[in-house]
Scaffold this active site. Structure first.
Site, short mmCIF file in Angstrom:
data_model
loop_
_atom_site.label_atom_id
_atom_site.label_comp_id
_atom_site.label_asym_id
_atom_site.label_seq_id
_atom_site.Cartn_x
_atom_site.Cartn_y
_atom_site.Cartn_z
CE LYS A 127 -2.28 1.87 3.95
NZ LYS A 127 -3.44 1.55 4.82
CE LYS A 166 -0.57 5.59 5.26
NZ LYS A 166 -1.92 5.62 5.76
O1 OSB Z 1 -4.32 5.34 7.30
O2 OSB Z 1 -4.01 3.47 7.64
C1 OSB Z 1 -3.82 4.34 7.90
C2 OSB Z 1 -0.69 4.63 10.24
C3 OSB Z 1 -1.23 5.71 11.21
C4 OSB Z 1 -2.44 6.39 10.85
C5 OSB Z 1 -3.01 6.07 9.78
C6 OSB Z 1 -2.58 4.81 9.09
C7 OSB Z 1 -1.48 4.27 9.31
C8 OSB Z 1 -0.86 3.31 8.33
C9 OSB Z 1 -0.11 2.30 9.00
O3 OSB Z 1 -1.30 3.11 7.17
C10 OSB Z 1 -0.45 0.96 9.07
C11 OSB Z 1 0.70 0.06 10.01
O4 OSB Z 1 0.53 0.20 11.23
O5 OSB Z 1 1.44 -1.05 9.33
MG MG Z 2 -5.83 4.46 6.01
#
Ligand code: OSB
Ligand code: MG
Length: 368
Positions: free
Chosen positions: A161, A163
């Protein structure tokens, strides 16, 4: 189960790298460790709120304050036989789901320990290896993104995934897709776009993504439904779903076709299971999201992901990805899967030496 005492401890822990998302960068995590004492047992959980209100309106400080002033006084010295009863006592607290969840989770730990069963049994799930994906933050360059994605696939992660945010979307996605044509690939915008950006988001349809996660506002379901009509890629809701009712409304409106379930965001395991049940009724897949947790919560996430509707890889990466030293035995990824813990309760007992090494603040709320 009578709750005799609630203990809050703050453990500042540093991530091994800066995790950059559309709402900001995180490296220093202030872990709030909640301990419930009852019937000679200790129940543990970790609060998933961040340092700032970027992902949701809650922060570690609001959670600390709400637990101390409003949650603990409604629980300490009282008995609850089920999580439902405990949640009922906390019903006067509107919102503050991550604060409530941390205490609800610790209560599940207490209950499951008193029954001498692992959390997956208490939740009614299955003990199966859980396929895991990785969430890659916004990188300095497209090249660095491709390298991170390649490394993740080499480590066995079953889904990558990325960002994204406006200006950082089509280019990194196109490059990773070209480098890794067959990997299950998704993107997460953490609410960075508006409906007027639909043209850019439609370009992502060309890359065979499993889903695009939370493209629009954190509190929106209506515009997501309109966007979903314009996309072939399924939308996965994260920030917009805080309850089974939100899940029902989102799936009914067509705001998305998949839900990322985070225990902290939905007020605990009880409601996480209800969100799962609603999604199953709609035939919508769910998966277990992550909040940069320590090993304490990783096992609990894996246990939740044992429920049958969790058919997509969860964000439950190895402990060593985020932390040099963990609070429990580090969780490892074996062939792209994480094992569901088999010891009683939600997690292994936290390592006392590690807790002592990190801990800075402590507050105990006892029966007067
Ligand atoms: O949107 O999924 C999210 C981490 C902090 C806040 C929001 C998100 C995330 C992650 C990290 O995507 C996922 C993980 O802990 O591996
Ligand atoms: Mg998310």
């Amino acid at each position: 189960m009578r709750i005799d005492r609630i203990e809050l401890r703050e453990l500042p822990m540093r991530l091994r790298f800066r995790f950059q998302t559309s709402f900001g960068a995180e490296q220093d995590r202030r872990i709030l460790l909640v301990t419930l004492y009852g019937e000679g047992l200790e129940g543990y959980a970790e609060c998933v709120a961040g340092e700032g209100p970027g992902y949701s309106s809650e922060t570690i400080d609001t959670c600390w304050s709400v637990i101390e002033s409003f949650v603990a006084p409604r629980l300490v010295g009282r008995s609850f036989s089920t999580p439902d009863e405990l949640l009922h006592a906390l019903a006067p607290i509107r919102g503050h789901d991550m604060a409530v969840a941390s205490v609800e989770m610790a209560f599940w730990d207490l209950l499951a320990k008193s029954w001498n069963v692992p959390l997956w049994v208490a939740l009614g799930g299955h003990e199966r290896p859980i396929p895991v994906g990785i969430s890659i933050g916004i990188q300095e360059s497209v090249q660095a993104t491709v390298e991170s994605a390649r490394a993740a696939v080499a480590e066995g992660y079953r889904r990558v995934k990325l960002k994204i945010q406006p200006g950082w979307d089509v280019a990194p996605v196109a490059a990773v897709r070209e480098a890794l044509p067959d990997v299950p690939l998704t993107v997460d915008a953490n609410s960075a776009y508006r409906l007027t950006d639909a043209r850019v988001l439609r370009q992502l349809d060309a890359f065979g993504l499993d889903y695009v996660e939370q493209p629009l506002a954190h509190d929106d379901l209506i515009d997501h439904a309109e966007l979903q009509r314009q996309l072939t890629t399924p939308i996965c809701l994260d920030e917009s779903v805080h309850s089974p009712e939100d899940a029902r409304k989102g799936l009914q409106l067509g705001s998305g076709r998949i839900i990322n379930v985070k225990v902290g965001r939905v007020r605990g395991f009880r409601r996480a299971r209800q969100v799962h049940d609603v999604a199953q009724a709609f035939g919508a897949p769910v998966w277990c999201g992550g909040m940069l947790e320590t090993g304490l919560a990783r096992g609990a996430n894996a246990a939740l992901a044992g429920l049958p509707g969790f058919t997509l890889p969860g964000d439950i990466s190895a402990s060593s990805r985020f932390y040099d030293r963990d609070l429990t035995t580090p969780y490892v990824i074996d062939d792209g899967h994480i094992a569901v813990p088999s010891f009683p309760g939600l997690c292994e007992e936290p390592d006392g030496d590690a807790v002592a090494a990190f801990q800075t603040t402590e507050r105990v709320i006892d029966v007067e």
